[in-house]
Design a protein around this motif. Structure first.
Motif, PDB file in Angstrom:
ATOM      1  N   VAL A 140       0.862  -1.173   0.000  1.00 11.75           N
ATOM      2  CA  VAL A 140       0.000   0.000   0.000  1.00 11.75           C
ATOM      3  C   VAL A 140       0.898   1.222   0.000  1.00 11.75           C
ATOM      4  N   VAL A 141       0.350   2.368  -0.380  1.00 10.61           N
ATOM      5  CA  VAL A 141       1.173   3.572  -0.445  1.00 10.61           C
ATOM      6  C   VAL A 141       0.549   4.674   0.407  1.00 10.61           C
ATOM      7  N   HIS A 142       1.396   5.603   0.803  1.00 18.28           N
ATOM      8  CA  HIS A 142       0.989   6.745   1.613  1.00 18.28           C
ATOM      9  C   HIS A 142       1.603   7.997   0.989  1.00 18.28           C
ATOM     10  N   PRO A 143       1.033   8.493  -0.106  1.00 16.17           N
ATOM     11  CA  PRO A 143       1.660   9.587  -0.855  1.00 16.17           C
ATOM     12  C   PRO A 143       1.884  10.834  -0.003  1.00 16.17           C
ATOM     13  N   GLU A 144       3.050  11.429  -0.187  1.00 16.35           N
ATOM     14  CA  GLU A 144       3.420  12.652   0.525  1.00 16.35           C
ATOM     15  C   GLU A 144       4.017  13.635  -0.470  1.00 16.35           C
ATOM     16  N   ALA A 145       3.427  14.811  -0.585  1.00 19.20           N
ATOM     17  CA  ALA A 145       3.962  15.852  -1.449  1.00 19.20           C
ATOM     18  C   ALA A 145       5.153  16.522  -0.764  1.00 19.20           C
ATOM     19  N   VAL A 146       6.276  16.626  -1.472  1.00 19.21           N
ATOM     20  CA  VAL A 146       7.471  17.258  -0.930  1.00 19.21           C
ATOM     21  C   VAL A 146       8.010  18.255  -1.964  1.00 19.21           C
ATOM     22  N   LEU A 216       8.857   9.147 -12.959  1.00 17.07           N
ATOM     23  CA  LEU A 216       8.874   8.221 -11.828  1.00 17.07           C
ATOM     24  C   LEU A 216      10.301   7.763 -11.547  1.00 17.07           C
ATOM     25  N   THR A 217      10.631   7.694 -10.270  1.00 15.37           N
ATOM     26  CA  THR A 217      11.862   7.053  -9.819  1.00 15.37           C
ATOM     27  C   THR A 217      11.491   5.788  -9.062  1.00 15.37           C
ATOM     28  N   VAL A 218      12.060   4.665  -9.473  1.00  9.57           N
ATOM     29  CA  VAL A 218      11.871   3.401  -8.751  1.00  9.57           C
ATOM     30  C   VAL A 218      13.216   3.039  -8.146  1.00  9.57           C
ATOM     31  N   ALA A 219      13.333   3.214  -6.837  1.00 11.44           N
ATOM     32  CA  ALA A 219      14.607   3.057  -6.144  1.00 11.44           C
ATOM     33  C   ALA A 219      14.626   1.769  -5.339  1.00 11.44           C
ATOM     34  N   SER A 220      15.821   1.214  -5.180  1.00 13.00           N
ATOM     35  CA  SER A 220      15.972   0.017  -4.356  1.00 13.00           C
ATOM     36  C   SER A 220      15.706   0.308  -2.887  1.00 13.00           C
ATOM     37  N   TRP A 221      16.141   1.472  -2.425  1.00  8.24           N
ATOM     38  CA  TRP A 221      16.011   1.841  -1.014  1.00  8.24           C
ATOM     39  C   TRP A 221      15.179   3.102  -0.864  1.00  8.24           C
ATOM     40  N   GLU A 222      14.481   3.204   0.248  1.00 10.07           N
ATOM     41  CA  GLU A 222      13.688   4.385   0.563  1.00 10.07           C
ATOM     42  C   GLU A 222      14.513   5.472   1.248  1.00 10.07           C
ATOM     43  N   TYR A 223      15.644   5.121   1.749  1.00  5.79           N
ATOM     44  CA  TYR A 223      16.564   6.077   2.364  1.00  5.79           C
ATOM     45  C   TYR A 223      17.900   5.371   2.460  1.00  5.79           C
ATOM     46  N   LYS A 229      18.143  10.764   8.181  1.00  6.96           N
ATOM     47  CA  LYS A 229      17.779  11.737   9.216  1.00  6.96           C
ATOM     48  C   LYS A 229      16.673  12.678   8.763  1.00  6.96           C
ATOM     49  N   ARG A 230      16.615  12.973   7.460  1.00  2.00           N
ATOM     50  CA  ARG A 230      15.546  13.822   6.929  1.00  2.00           C
ATOM     51  C   ARG A 230      14.389  13.007   6.374  1.00  2.00           C
ATOM     52  N   TRP A 231      14.686  11.907   5.653  1.00  2.00           N
ATOM     53  CA  TRP A 231      13.667  11.287   4.817  1.00  2.00           C
ATOM     54  C   TRP A 231      13.006  10.047   5.409  1.00  2.00           C
ATOM     55  N   LEU A 232      13.541   9.488   6.482  1.00  2.00           N
ATOM     56  CA  LEU A 232      12.866   8.371   7.154  1.00  2.00           C
ATOM     57  C   LEU A 232      11.711   8.923   7.979  1.00  2.00           C
ATOM     58  N   PRO A 233      10.464   8.436   7.755  1.00  2.00           N
ATOM     59  CA  PRO A 233       9.319   8.962   8.508  1.00  2.00           C
ATOM     60  C   PRO A 233       9.524   8.820  10.012  1.00  2.00           C
ATOM     61  N   VAL A 234       9.061   9.814  10.750  1.00  2.00           N
ATOM     62  CA  VAL A 234       9.254   9.809  12.197  1.00  2.00           C
ATOM     63  C   VAL A 234       8.561   8.621  12.844  1.00  2.00           C
ATOM     64  N   GLN A 256      13.525   0.576   4.893  1.00  2.00           N
ATOM     65  CA  GLN A 256      14.532   0.887   3.893  1.00  2.00           C
ATOM     66  C   GLN A 256      14.279   0.155   2.581  1.00  2.00           C
ATOM     67  N   GLY A 257      14.038  -1.138   2.633  1.00  2.00           N
ATOM     68  CA  GLY A 257      13.834  -1.932   1.422  1.00  2.00           C
ATOM     69  C   GLY A 257      12.485  -2.607   1.413  1.00  2.00           C
ATOM     70  N   VAL A 258      11.461  -1.865   1.812  1.00  2.00           N
ATOM     71  CA  VAL A 258      10.147  -2.456   2.051  1.00  2.00           C
ATOM     72  C   VAL A 258       9.555  -3.102   0.802  1.00  2.00           C
ATOM     73  N   ALA A 259       9.841  -2.579  -0.386  1.00  2.00           N
ATOM     74  CA  ALA A 259       9.240  -3.134  -1.608  1.00  2.00           C
ATOM     75  C   ALA A 259       9.974  -4.358  -2.123  1.00  2.00           C
ATOM     76  N   GLY A 260      11.051  -4.755  -1.455  1.00  2.00           N
ATOM     77  CA  GLY A 260      11.757  -5.965  -1.857  1.00  2.00           C
ATOM     78  C   GLY A 260      12.575  -5.821  -3.122  1.00  2.00           C
ATOM     79  N   LEU A 261      12.899  -4.602  -3.502  1.00  2.00           N
ATOM     80  CA  LEU A 261      13.656  -4.375  -4.729  1.00  2.00           C
ATOM     81  C   LEU A 261      15.155  -4.286  -4.445  1.00  2.00           C
TER      82      LEU A 261
END
Length: 289
Positions: A140-146, A216-223, A229-234, A256-261
């Motif tokens: 599932v996704v939780h979109p956040e505008a940045v 679109l960017t499809v990244a292996s890691w979310e941070y 320190k900035r981009w990991l949700p509190v 960090q690698g929640v999507a398994g990529l």
């Protein structure tokens, strides 16, 4: 903190982006998702890849190979994400095998108007032998505008030289590094800047010759170790260990690698589109760490 308070020259270069924040779940076809089922019209052929596929250490394999879902996003979940007029659904799929010349998955982009879909397909082809780390698990996704600002490579050498000293003083004063915390967001996202570990990425349209926009960017890691320190949700910092942060490889199934990529060596696939051409042709690039 406000980047433009210290570096006002960056104001005209700010860009909006939407971080999708995928988290493991069971999304349905009528939900935005990463790696989840797509709202696919019944009777519309599922895309198949017939290209020759590269395979390290073995003979290249050939199709047909069914494309796999990567991202589905409804406009209602990200109203500022730049949907084309008359559409309210974005679907991105790819063939997960390596393709020349980039040696990465081959993407396909579909824009739809949900009111025209009609009956939805109940089943889709399943790929059983995809390369490890190339197919996202359902999230599932939780979109956040940045808001993003260009990395040093994106802004050009003259501006970079002019801002470098003030950016260092800003970091000494606030603890926030420009490149790591205040420029481009990591993770799976729409829009913003295309920036990887080896610098910025750009692409020109083969049809009109103009510069393409990052879709679109499809990244292996979310941070990563530098940016968490900035981009990991509190909400997910309960395991943080001071300045080290939860970024070890052992945390790969966490945030960090929640999507398994794992695309190459912690790489990212950037999908571009030309918004000047009526057909909105796409291109893609691949960058490893």
């Amino acid at each position: 903190m406000g980047v433009e308070e210290f570096l006002p020259e960056l104001g005209p270069l700010r860009r909006g982006a939407v971080r999708l924040h995928p988290r493991r779940g069971e999304p349905g076809a009528h939900q935005s998702s990463v790696g989840g089922p797509l709202l696919w019209p019944e009777g519309e052929p599922w895309p198949l890849c017939t290209a020759e596929h590269e395979a390290w250490g073995s003979e290249p394999s050939a199709g047909p190979v069914p494309f796999v879902p990567v991202v589905q996003l409804f406009r209602s979940d990200a109203p500022d994400a730049g949907f084309p007029e008359g559409t309210d659904l974005l679907q991105v799929l790819w063939c997960p095998h390596d393709h020349e010349p980039a040696l990465c998955p081959e993407p396909r982009v579909v824009w739809r108007e949900t009111a025209r879909i009609g009956a939805a397909a109940a089943r889709r082809p399943v790929l059983d032998d995809a390369p490890a780390g190339s197919v996202p698990v359902p999230c599932v996704v939780h979109p956040e505008a940045v808001v993003e600002y260009p990395g040093w490579d994106d802004m050009g050498p003259a501006m970079a030289r002019g801002l470098w000293g003030r950016a260092r003083r800003m970091e000494e004063r606030t603890g926030w590094g420009y490149e790591e915390h205040l420029s481009t967001a990591p993770g799976i996202k729409l829009g913003g800047y295309a920036s990887g570990a080896q610098g910025s990425v750009a692409m020109d349209c083969g049809a009109c010759g103009g510069g393409m926009d990052l879709l679109l960017t499809v990244a292996s890691w979310e941070y990563d170790p530098a940016s968490w320190k900035r981009w990991l949700p509190v909400e997910e910092r309960t395991d943080a260990d001071g300045e080290r942060g939860p970024f070890s490889i052992e945390d790969g199934l966490g945030a960090q690698g929640v999507a398994g990529l794992m695309l190459g060596d912690v790489g990212s696939v950037f999908v571009f589109e030309c918004r000047r051409c009526p057909e909105r042709p796409i291109g893609h690039a691949f960058v490893c760490s």
